[in-house]
Design a protein around this motif. Structure first.
Motif, mmCIF file in Angstrom:
data_model
loop_
_atom_site.group_PDB
_atom_site.id
_atom_site.type_symbol
_atom_site.label_atom_id
_atom_site.label_comp_id
_atom_site.label_asym_id
_atom_site.label_seq_id
_atom_site.Cartn_x
_atom_site.Cartn_y
_atom_site.Cartn_z
ATOM 1 N N GLY A 102 -0.010 5.643 0.104
ATOM 2 C CA GLY A 102 -1.079 6.637 0.177
ATOM 3 C C GLY A 102 -1.960 6.392 1.382
ATOM 4 N N LEU A 103 -3.253 6.541 1.208
ATOM 5 C CA LEU A 103 -4.209 6.528 2.309
ATOM 6 C C LEU A 103 -4.101 5.282 3.185
ATOM 7 C CD1 LEU A 103 -6.707 7.756 3.749
ATOM 8 C CD2 LEU A 103 -8.121 6.524 2.091
ATOM 9 N N ILE A 104 -4.127 4.098 2.589
ATOM 10 C CA ILE A 104 -4.139 2.856 3.369
ATOM 11 C C ILE A 104 -2.845 2.690 4.145
ATOM 12 C CG2 ILE A 104 -4.345 0.349 3.250
ATOM 13 C CD1 ILE A 104 -6.929 1.884 2.609
ATOM 14 N N ALA B 145 0.833 -1.204 0.000
ATOM 15 C CA ALA B 145 0.000 0.000 0.000
ATOM 16 C C ALA B 145 0.863 1.248 0.000
ATOM 17 C CB ALA B 145 -0.927 0.011 1.221
ATOM 18 N N TRP C 245 -3.187 0.503 -3.831
ATOM 19 C CA TRP C 245 -3.248 -0.711 -3.011
ATOM 20 C C TRP C 245 -3.124 -1.910 -3.939
ATOM 21 C CZ3 TRP C 245 -8.070 -1.447 0.679
ATOM 22 C CH2 TRP C 245 -7.694 -2.168 1.817
ATOM 23 N N SER D 131 -4.836 6.943 -3.040
ATOM 24 C CA SER D 131 -4.462 5.631 -2.518
ATOM 25 C C SER D 131 -4.080 4.687 -3.661
ATOM 26 C CB SER D 131 -5.626 5.025 -1.722
ATOM 27 O OG SER D 131 -5.325 3.714 -1.286
ATOM 28 N N LYS E 200 -7.413 14.967 4.109
ATOM 29 C CA LYS E 200 -7.053 14.122 2.966
ATOM 30 C C LYS E 200 -5.727 14.548 2.336
ATOM 31 C CE LYS E 200 -9.130 14.738 -0.928
ATOM 32 N NZ LYS E 200 -10.131 14.843 -2.003
#
Length: 288
Positions: A64-66, A62, A165, A163, A95
């Motif tokens: 980014g966000l995750i 992952a 993933w 994100s 964000k």
């Protein structure tokens, strides 16, 4: 040698994927019975390469966000597993987006995703001296599959990204179905991309992780790839800060200005990495 998995971690995504395949609840007793019965299944193994450093992954990668939620929530470990939900809300409200480039070899049926890309030079790109100094070579043991990357048909997607993933099995944790179409030994990684998404839509999307239906969102790009190259960049509109690359729940690399970046104990530099899949290399004890 078959590997038996007993759920004793925070996520337990691998054993959840195995047991869910036969509709068994994820529990220590069911996992133990799977080992005792002795049934086996094959599992793809991912080779993550940077320079001469290799890392082998079986669950996910992952950025980014995750990755931010997974790693930065460690500061709230006293909250138990609730820290992930809490910090996910924090990261959605505040964000982030990251500049970068994704290059991939699509599985059959996904050839229209991204733009055509010539990777002949990029696949053989050498690291700078400073990058070589920060990455230690590991030459003993299995070295990963022999694949000629420059002979493959590559596609590219440019950021910024919320994100990125990649998943090898359906479940990322006991309550997160990250890649509903993932198979244990199909020779492909499931790639899930969120480029831009309003906060309200991102919150609604994340609330559907429990059943995998989030991948139907118009803000989610979901495809299968045979090989993958990540070129991570700095945060959008914040060029002094990078991001975190997380593989199987551990930090693989982190950029400047990230959580615990001063430790400098990561396996790889925050720079270009490539991933290839070795189909069915590992063997797991499975419910049936």
């Amino acid at each position: 040698m078959p590997i038996g998995i007993i759920p004793a971690g925070t996520g337990n995504g691998m054993i959840k994927s195995l047991l869910d395949f036969v509709d068994d609840p994820c529990s220590v007793s069911n996992a133990t019975l799977s080992v005792i019965r002795g049934h086996k299944c094959s599992l793809d193994v991912i080779t993550i390469l940077q320079g001469e450093t290799k890392f082998f992954s079986v669950l996910m990668l992952a950025w980014g966000l995750i990755a931010d939620i997974d790693i930065e929530s460690e500061k709230y470990r006293w909250m138990g597993s609730a820290r992930l939900d809490f910090y996910a809300l924090v990261r959605i409200i505040h964000k982030r987006r990251y500049n970068g480039r994704l290059s991939f070899v699509p599985a059959p049926g996904y050839e229209t995703y991204g733009e055509p890309s010539n990777q002949n030079d990029r696949c053989t790109k050498k690291m700078s001296k400073s990058q070589e100094d920060s990455v230690k070579s590991r030459q003993h043991g299995y070295q990963g599959p022999e694949i000629s990357l420059d002979s493959l048909e590559w596609r590219t997607i440019d950021g910024p990204f919320v994100s990125v993933w990649l998943h090898n099995v359906p479940w990322g944790s006991e309550d997160t179905m990250a890649a509903p179409d993932a198979k244990f030994s199909d020779g492909y990684l499931d790639l899930i991309i969120i480029k831009n998404c309003p906060r309200a839509s991102l919150l609604a999307l994340m609330s559907k992780l429990s059943d995998g239906s989030y991948v139907k969102s118009p803000y989610v790009l979901y495809l299968k790839v045979k090989a993958f190259i990540l070129e991570p960049g700095q945060r959008f509109k914040c060029p002094t800060k990078g991001g975190i690359i997380d593989s199987d729940g551990e930090v693989l690399a982190r950029g400047e200005g990230t959580y615990n970046c001063e430790q400098k104990k990561d396996l790889m530099a925050y720079d270009r990495i490539q991933m290839t899949v070795d189909q069915g290399l590992a063997t797991l004890f499975s419910p049936r």
